[in-house]
Write an enzyme that holds these catalytic residues in place. Structure first.
Site, PDB file in Angstrom:
ATOM      1  N   GLN A 188       3.328   9.892   1.162  1.00  0.00           N
ATOM      2  CA  GLN A 188       4.580   9.120   1.241  1.00  0.00           C
ATOM      3  C   GLN A 188       5.432   9.309  -0.004  1.00  0.00           C
ATOM      4  O   GLN A 188       6.613   8.961  -0.021  1.00  0.00           O
ATOM      5  CB  GLN A 188       4.281   7.629   1.381  1.00  0.00           C
ATOM      6  CG  GLN A 188       3.588   7.251   2.664  1.00  0.00           C
ATOM      7  CD  GLN A 188       3.397   5.752   2.708  1.00  0.00           C
ATOM      8  OE1 GLN A 188       2.424   5.230   2.198  1.00  0.00           O
ATOM      9  NE2 GLN A 188       4.354   5.050   3.307  1.00  0.00           N
ATOM     10  N   CYS A 239       5.788   0.038   7.465  1.00  0.00           N
ATOM     11  CA  CYS A 239       5.444   1.174   6.608  1.00  0.00           C
ATOM     12  C   CYS A 239       6.658   1.510   5.750  1.00  0.00           C
ATOM     13  O   CYS A 239       7.778   1.539   6.250  1.00  0.00           O
ATOM     14  CB  CYS A 239       5.069   2.361   7.492  1.00  0.00           C
ATOM     15  SG  CYS A 239       4.602   3.830   6.568  1.00  0.00           S
ATOM     16  N   LEU A 240       6.417   1.763   4.474  1.00  0.00           N
ATOM     17  CA  LEU A 240       7.530   2.094   3.573  1.00  0.00           C
ATOM     18  C   LEU A 240       8.263   3.361   4.036  1.00  0.00           C
ATOM     19  O   LEU A 240       9.431   3.533   3.730  1.00  0.00           O
ATOM     20  CB  LEU A 240       7.027   2.292   2.144  1.00  0.00           C
ATOM     21  CG  LEU A 240       6.540   1.033   1.415  1.00  0.00           C
ATOM     22  CD1 LEU A 240       5.982   1.408   0.046  1.00  0.00           C
ATOM     23  CD2 LEU A 240       7.646   0.001   1.280  1.00  0.00           C
ATOM     24  N   HIS A 244      -4.609   1.725   7.271  1.00  0.00           N
ATOM     25  CA  HIS A 244      -3.239   2.255   7.385  1.00  0.00           C
ATOM     26  C   HIS A 244      -3.014   3.374   6.357  1.00  0.00           C
ATOM     27  O   HIS A 244      -2.487   4.440   6.691  1.00  0.00           O
ATOM     28  CB  HIS A 244      -2.255   1.089   7.183  1.00  0.00           C
ATOM     29  CG  HIS A 244      -0.805   1.453   7.211  1.00  0.00           C
ATOM     30  ND1 HIS A 244       0.081   0.910   8.114  1.00  0.00           N
ATOM     31  CD2 HIS A 244      -0.072   2.286   6.419  1.00  0.00           C
ATOM     32  CE1 HIS A 244       1.290   1.417   7.894  1.00  0.00           C
ATOM     33  NE2 HIS A 244       1.227   2.247   6.861  1.00  0.00           N
ATOM     34  N   GLU A 245      -3.458   3.132   5.106  1.00  0.00           N
ATOM     35  CA  GLU A 245      -3.220   4.130   4.049  1.00  0.00           C
ATOM     36  C   GLU A 245      -4.090   5.367   4.239  1.00  0.00           C
ATOM     37  O   GLU A 245      -3.634   6.490   4.014  1.00  0.00           O
ATOM     38  CB  GLU A 245      -3.441   3.520   2.662  1.00  0.00           C
ATOM     39  CG  GLU A 245      -2.550   2.328   2.327  1.00  0.00           C
ATOM     40  CD  GLU A 245      -1.080   2.512   2.659  1.00  0.00           C
ATOM     41  OE1 GLU A 245      -0.575   3.650   2.579  1.00  0.00           O
ATOM     42  OE2 GLU A 245      -0.430   1.517   3.046  1.00  0.00           O
ATOM     43  N   HIS A 271      -2.641   7.712   6.656  1.00  0.00           N
ATOM     44  CA  HIS A 271      -1.572   8.553   6.094  1.00  0.00           C
ATOM     45  C   HIS A 271      -2.141   9.869   5.555  1.00  0.00           C
ATOM     46  O   HIS A 271      -1.481  10.901   5.621  1.00  0.00           O
ATOM     47  CB  HIS A 271      -0.880   7.836   4.926  1.00  0.00           C
ATOM     48  CG  HIS A 271       0.266   6.955   5.331  1.00  0.00           C
ATOM     49  ND1 HIS A 271       1.383   7.425   5.972  1.00  0.00           N
ATOM     50  CD2 HIS A 271       0.479   5.623   5.147  1.00  0.00           C
ATOM     51  CE1 HIS A 271       2.237   6.422   6.180  1.00  0.00           C
ATOM     52  NE2 HIS A 271       1.711   5.313   5.690  1.00  0.00           N
ATOM     53  N   GLY A 288       0.851  -1.187   0.000  1.00  0.00           N
ATOM     54  CA  GLY A 288       0.000   0.000   0.000  1.00  0.00           C
ATOM     55  C   GLY A 288       0.884   1.234   0.000  1.00  0.00           C
ATOM     56  O   GLY A 288       2.030   1.179   0.460  1.00  0.00           O
TER      57      GLY A 288
HETATM   58 NI    NI Z   1       2.560   3.403   5.729  1.00  0.00          NI
END
Ligand code: NI
Length: 168
Positions: free
Chosen positions: A51, A91-92, A133-134, A137, A46
């Site tokens: 991000q 998380c990236l 989660h997304e 963000h 995701g």
């Molecule tokens: Ni994330």
């Protein structure tokens, strides 16, 4: 194709509430395409636009399960189950850090697809967790904000590495 790069913990854009989009324009579709590319290259499941350095309400999700690939513009959670469950999340934007987050197991998400059509998604298990989660963000919320104190303490030393001020 637009070139996007990942932003990491400590970058202020991750803490900003992202802007709602009025319309799904060709430029938005190009952004989505570049986000898919970045998510795949980073081996994520995701990615939210902040991000990638863009304060816009766009997410892409690919759980690697059949039929669980979504790009959503202005996504919103319209219902969440009372039943919650734990999942180890990463998380990236916070590479190498994982911790257990407790969230609703089942949600319904509304948003526009890249054709600009309003869709509603019934999301369970991993898909439900990734969607939450997304969407977090887009509101400047990271999974580390949702940890219980004990979990947070365990990873605090790793988090400090990211947010430590750069000494001259
Ligand atoms: Ni994330």
């Amino acid at each position: 194709m637009k070139k996007l790069r990942l932003r990491y913990l400590g970058d202020p854009i991750l803490r900003k509430k992202a802007r709602k989009l009025d319309k799904v324009t060709p430029s938005v579709r190009e952004t989505v395409e570049a986000m898919w590319d970045l998510m795949e290259k980073s081996k994520g499941i995701g990615l939210a636009a902040p991000q990638a350095g863009l304060s816009q309400r766009i997410i892409v999700v690919d759980t690697r399960e059949d039929g669980e690939q979504y790009a959503l513009i202005n996504p919103e959670i319209v219902w969440a189950s009372d039943v919650c469950s734990p999942l180890s999340e990463g998380c990236l934007s916070i590479p190498g850090v994982e911790a257990e987050v407790i969230r609703p197991s089942h949600v319904r998400v509304k948003g526009s697809n890249i054709q600009g059509k309003e869709i509603e998604i019934e999301a369970k298990d991993l898909l439900a967790k990734v969607m939450q989660h997304e969407i977090d963000h887009l509101n400047g919320v990271l999974f580390i904000d949702r940890l219980e104190d004990r979990e947070k303490e365990k990873i605090q030393p790793e988090l400090d590495r990211f947010e430590a001020p750069v000494s001259a």
